[in-house]
Motif scaffolding. Structure first.
Motif, PDB file in Angstrom:
ATOM      1  N   ALA A  29       0.855  -1.070   0.059  1.00  0.00           N
ATOM      2  CA  ALA A  29       0.163   0.142   0.024  1.00  0.00           C
ATOM      3  C   ALA A  29       0.964   1.080  -0.039  1.00  0.00           C
ATOM      4  CB  ALA A  29      -0.822  -0.057   1.444  1.00  0.00           C
ATOM      5  N   TYR A  30       0.528   2.308  -0.617  1.00  0.00           N
ATOM      6  CA  TYR A  30       1.295   3.378  -0.592  1.00  0.00           C
ATOM      7  C   TYR A  30       0.279   4.854  -0.022  1.00  0.00           C
ATOM      8  CZ  TYR A  30       2.836   7.695  -2.666  1.00  0.00           C
ATOM      9  OH  TYR A  30       3.455   9.071  -3.072  1.00  0.00           O
ATOM     10  N   LEU A  31       1.229   5.661   0.836  1.00  0.00           N
ATOM     11  CA  LEU A  31       0.582   6.816   1.345  1.00  0.00           C
ATOM     12  C   LEU A  31       1.736   7.773   1.289  1.00  0.00           C
ATOM     13  CD1 LEU A  31      -1.624   8.191   2.883  1.00  0.00           C
ATOM     14  CD2 LEU A  31      -0.232   7.599   5.048  1.00  0.00           C
ATOM     15  N   ASP A  32       0.887   9.030   0.290  1.00  0.00           N
ATOM     16  CA  ASP A  32       1.654  10.060   0.261  1.00  0.00           C
ATOM     17  C   ASP A  32       1.258  10.879   1.402  1.00  0.00           C
ATOM     18  OD1 ASP A  32       2.386  12.683  -0.441  1.00  0.00           O
ATOM     19  OD2 ASP A  32       1.511  12.535  -2.700  1.00  0.00           O
ATOM     20  N   THR A  33       2.215  11.277   2.401  1.00  0.00           N
ATOM     21  CA  THR A  33       1.883  11.914   3.657  1.00  0.00           C
ATOM     22  C   THR A  33       1.759  13.451   3.457  1.00  0.00           C
ATOM     23  OG1 THR A  33       4.236  11.942   4.354  1.00  0.00           O
ATOM     24  CG2 THR A  33       2.827  10.034   4.994  1.00  0.00           C
ATOM     25  N   GLY A  34       2.213  13.782   2.167  1.00  0.00           N
ATOM     26  CA  GLY A  34       2.300  15.014   2.101  1.00  0.00           C
ATOM     27  C   GLY A  34       0.907  15.583   1.890  1.00  0.00           C
ATOM     28  N   LEU A  35       0.023  14.922   1.367  1.00  0.00           N
ATOM     29  CA  LEU A  35      -1.311  15.359   0.839  1.00  0.00           C
ATOM     30  C   LEU A  35      -2.183  15.169   2.253  1.00  0.00           C
ATOM     31  CD1 LEU A  35      -2.167  12.651  -2.082  1.00  0.00           C
ATOM     32  CD2 LEU A  35      -1.703  15.023  -2.083  1.00  0.00           C
ATOM     33  N   LEU A  36      -1.752  14.661   3.378  1.00  0.00           N
ATOM     34  CA  LEU A  36      -2.452  15.081   4.553  1.00  0.00           C
ATOM     35  C   LEU A  36      -2.194  16.648   5.065  1.00  0.00           C
ATOM     36  CD1 LEU A  36      -1.375  11.614   6.552  1.00  0.00           C
ATOM     37  CD2 LEU A  36      -3.358  11.957   5.461  1.00  0.00           C
ATOM     38  N   TYR A  37      -0.941  16.836   4.840  1.00  0.00           N
ATOM     39  CA  TYR A  37      -0.784  18.159   5.399  1.00  0.00           C
ATOM     40  C   TYR A  37      -1.357  19.303   4.209  1.00  0.00           C
ATOM     41  CZ  TYR A  37       2.487  16.251   8.422  1.00  0.00           C
ATOM     42  OH  TYR A  37       2.986  15.420   9.469  1.00  0.00           O
ATOM     43  N   ARG A  38      -1.368  18.680   2.946  1.00  0.00           N
ATOM     44  CA  ARG A  38      -1.900  19.774   2.028  1.00  0.00           C
ATOM     45  C   ARG A  38      -3.345  19.800   2.078  1.00  0.00           C
ATOM     46  NH1 ARG A  38       0.633  20.219  -3.410  1.00  0.00           N
ATOM     47  NH2 ARG A  38       2.906  20.065  -3.131  1.00  0.00           N
ATOM     48  N   ALA A  39      -4.227  18.601   2.638  1.00  0.00           N
ATOM     49  CA  ALA A  39      -5.608  18.663   2.977  1.00  0.00           C
ATOM     50  C   ALA A  39      -6.034  19.610   3.959  1.00  0.00           C
ATOM     51  CB  ALA A  39      -6.013  17.305   3.228  1.00  0.00           C
ATOM     52  N   VAL A  40      -5.128  19.531   5.078  1.00  0.00           N
ATOM     53  CA  VAL A  40      -5.128  20.555   6.233  1.00  0.00           C
ATOM     54  C   VAL A  40      -5.283  22.037   5.698  1.00  0.00           C
ATOM     55  CG1 VAL A  40      -4.370  21.596   8.440  1.00  0.00           C
ATOM     56  CG2 VAL A  40      -4.394  18.753   7.943  1.00  0.00           C
ATOM     57  N   GLY A  41      -4.186  22.430   4.730  1.00  0.00           N
ATOM     58  CA  GLY A  41      -4.140  23.563   4.197  1.00  0.00           C
ATOM     59  C   GLY A  41      -5.189  24.056   3.100  1.00  0.00           C
ATOM     60  N   VAL A  42      -5.777  23.268   2.373  1.00  0.00           N
ATOM     61  CA  VAL A  42      -6.963  23.400   1.645  1.00  0.00           C
ATOM     62  C   VAL A  42      -8.019  23.731   2.602  1.00  0.00           C
ATOM     63  CG1 VAL A  42      -8.564  22.278  -0.102  1.00  0.00           C
ATOM     64  CG2 VAL A  42      -5.856  21.992  -0.484  1.00  0.00           C
ATOM     65  N   GLU A  43      -8.384  23.101   3.570  1.00  0.00           N
ATOM     66  CA  GLU A  43      -9.630  23.194   4.434  1.00  0.00           C
ATOM     67  C   GLU A  43      -9.280  24.464   5.052  1.00  0.00           C
ATOM     68  OE1 GLU A  43     -12.306  21.644   4.210  1.00  0.00           O
ATOM     69  OE2 GLU A  43     -13.343  22.173   5.969  1.00  0.00           O
ATOM     70  N   ILE A  44      -8.229  24.712   5.487  1.00  0.00           N
ATOM     71  CA  ILE A  44      -7.967  26.106   6.259  1.00  0.00           C
ATOM     72  C   ILE A  44      -8.515  27.254   5.381  1.00  0.00           C
ATOM     73  CG2 ILE A  44      -6.112  27.850   6.538  1.00  0.00           C
ATOM     74  CD1 ILE A  44      -6.290  26.408   9.125  1.00  0.00           C
ATOM     75  N   LEU A  45      -7.938  27.055   3.901  1.00  0.00           N
ATOM     76  CA  LEU A  45      -8.439  28.239   2.877  1.00  0.00           C
ATOM     77  C   LEU A  45      -9.904  28.161   2.848  1.00  0.00           C
ATOM     78  CD1 LEU A  45      -5.404  27.670   0.241  1.00  0.00           C
ATOM     79  CD2 LEU A  45      -5.486  29.461   2.343  1.00  0.00           C
ATOM     80  N   ARG A  46     -10.328  27.198   2.826  1.00  0.00           N
ATOM     81  CA  ARG A  46     -11.676  26.808   2.374  1.00  0.00           C
ATOM     82  C   ARG A  46     -12.729  27.591   3.558  1.00  0.00           C
ATOM     83  NH1 ARG A  46     -16.428  24.290   3.220  1.00  0.00           N
ATOM     84  NH2 ARG A  46     -15.664  23.182   5.118  1.00  0.00           N
ATOM     85  N   VAL A  47     -12.308  27.349   4.830  1.00  0.00           N
ATOM     86  CA  VAL A  47     -13.064  28.156   5.796  1.00  0.00           C
ATOM     87  C   VAL A  47     -12.299  29.590   6.214  1.00  0.00           C
ATOM     88  CG1 VAL A  47     -13.679  25.927   6.944  1.00  0.00           C
ATOM     89  CG2 VAL A  47     -11.573  27.081   7.897  1.00  0.00           C
ATOM     90  N   ALA A  48     -11.733  29.930   5.193  1.00  0.00           N
ATOM     91  CA  ALA A  48     -10.983  31.301   5.227  1.00  0.00           C
ATOM     92  C   ALA A  48     -10.413  31.555   6.514  1.00  0.00           C
ATOM     93  CB  ALA A  48     -12.246  32.423   4.980  1.00  0.00           C
ATOM     94  N   ALA A  49      -9.610  30.694   7.279  1.00  0.00           N
ATOM     95  CA  ALA A  49      -8.859  30.840   8.517  1.00  0.00           C
ATOM     96  C   ALA A  49      -7.462  31.078   8.161  1.00  0.00           C
ATOM     97  CB  ALA A  49      -8.883  29.532   9.215  1.00  0.00           C
ATOM     98  N   ASP A  50      -6.519  31.480   9.162  1.00  0.00           N
ATOM     99  CA  ASP A  50      -5.273  31.654   8.844  1.00  0.00           C
ATOM    100  C   ASP A  50      -4.232  30.729   9.073  1.00  0.00           C
ATOM    101  OD1 ASP A  50      -2.727  32.926   8.832  1.00  0.00           O
ATOM    102  OD2 ASP A  50      -3.165  34.382  10.742  1.00  0.00           O
ATOM    103  N   PRO A  51      -3.860  30.287   8.083  1.00  0.00           N
ATOM    104  CA  PRO A  51      -2.882  29.067   8.311  1.00  0.00           C
ATOM    105  C   PRO A  51      -1.928  29.035   9.523  1.00  0.00           C
ATOM    106  CG  PRO A  51      -2.520  29.844   6.071  1.00  0.00           C
ATOM    107  CD  PRO A  51      -3.443  30.751   6.824  1.00  0.00           C
ATOM    108  N   ALA A  52      -1.657  30.271  10.113  1.00  0.00           N
ATOM    109  CA  ALA A  52      -0.904  30.340  11.216  1.00  0.00           C
ATOM    110  C   ALA A  52      -1.461  30.098  12.525  1.00  0.00           C
ATOM    111  CB  ALA A  52      -0.101  31.934  11.318  1.00  0.00           C
TER     112      ALA A  52
END
Ligand code: CDP
Length: 211
Positions: A29-52
Motif C-alpha cells: 500500500a502507498y501513502l503520500d503523507t504530504g497530501l495530509l498536510y496539503r488537505a489541512v491547508g486546503v481546508e484552512i483556505l476553504r474556511v478562510a482561516a489563517d494558516p498560522a
C-alpha cells in the motif's frame, strides 16, 4: 507484521515517483503523507482561516480518516496547497494529530497488503523510525525546480521557473529549519541523489538495496 519502506526528501526530489513504483512492484500500500498536510491547508483556505492559527489547523487534522479522504482532489496538487501545507506542518498539534493515522497505515496497510510505502519528510525519523528500509531522495534545487515547473506547465498552470525556484527555496528552508520533525535524512537512510539519475535508475538502485 507488515514491511515498511520510508521514503523522505524535499519537494520534487523524485520521492513520490520512487515510492509509488516501489509500492506497485512489491504489491504494498502507498501513502503520500504530504497530501495530509496539503488537505489541512486546503481546508484552512476553504474556511478562510489563517494558516498560522494552530488550534484551527489541528482541529481540522483531528477530523481526518485516511479511508474517507479524496486524494484525487486536484486542489491538493497545486502550488498554493503546497505552501499552506508547509505552514500548517510547522504546528506541533497538527503533526501530533496526524502521527497516529500514518503509523496505523504502516502497521495495518489497507487491502491486507503485506507492506506499506510512506513518503514524506519525517517518515524515517519520526513516524516509522523502525522502518525496514529507509530512503532519502534528494537532488539539486535547480533541477527540482525545473521538474516542478515542467510538471505544473503540463497541468496547464503557466509556471515561471524563477518563481518556482524562489518558492521552493522558501519551502525548503521552512521544512529544514522548523523545530518539530525537520526535513533531514535518518541516520540509517540510504541517500539517493537524483540530480543526474533517471526515475528508472533511482528505482533500480532502491530495488537493489531492498534485495
Ligand atoms: O509534493 P511535494 O514534495 O512538493 O510536497 P508534499 O510532499 O506534498 O508536502 C507538502 C508540505 O507538507 C511539505 O513542504 C512539508 O512542509 C509538509 N510535510 C511534512 O511536514 N511532513 C510530511 N511527512 C509530508 C509533508
Amino acid at each position: 507484521m507488515s514491511i515498511v519502506i520510508a521514503v523522505d526528501g524535499p519537494a520534487a526530489s523524485g520521492k513520490g515517483t520512487l515510492a509509488r513504483r516501489l509500492a506497485a512492484e512489491l504489491g504494498y500500500a502507498y501513502l503520500d503523507t504530504g497530501l495530509l498536510y496539503r488537505a489541512v491547508g486546503v481546508e484552512i483556505l476553504r474556511v478562510a482561516a489563517d494558516p498560522a492559527d494552530e488550534a484551527i489547523a489541528a482541529d481540522i487534522a483531528r477530523e481526518f480518516c485516511i479511508s474517507e479522504m479524496n486524494f484525487a482532489d486536484p486542489a491538493l496538487r497545486n502550488e498554493t496547497s503546497g505552501h499552506v501545507a508547509a505552514v500548517v506542518a510547522t504546528h506541533a498539534n497538527v503533526r501530533a494529530a496526524l502521527v497516529g493515522l500514518q503509523r496505523e497505515f504502516a502497521r495495518n496497510p489497507p487491502g491486507s497488503a503485506p507492506g506499506a510505502v510512506l513518503d514524506g519528510r519525517d517518515i524515517g525519523t519520526i513516524i516509522c523510525p523502525g522502518a525496514d528500509y529507509k530512503f532519502f531522495v534528494d537532488a539539486a534545487i535547480e533541477v527540482r525546480a525545473g521538474r516542478r515547473a515542467k510538471e505544473l506547465r503540463e497541468k496547464g498552470d503557466p509556471s515561471i521557473y524563477s518563481r518556482v525556484l524562489h518558492d521552493m527555496k522558501e519551502r525548503d528552508l521552512r521544512d529544514r529549519t522548523r523545530k518539530i520533525a525537520p526535513l533531514a535524512p535518518a541516520a540509517d537512510a540510504s541517500v539517493i541523489d537524483t540530480t543526474n539519475l533517471s526515475a528508472d535508475a533511482a528505482f533500480a538502485l532502491a530495488m537493489s538495496l531492498i534485495k
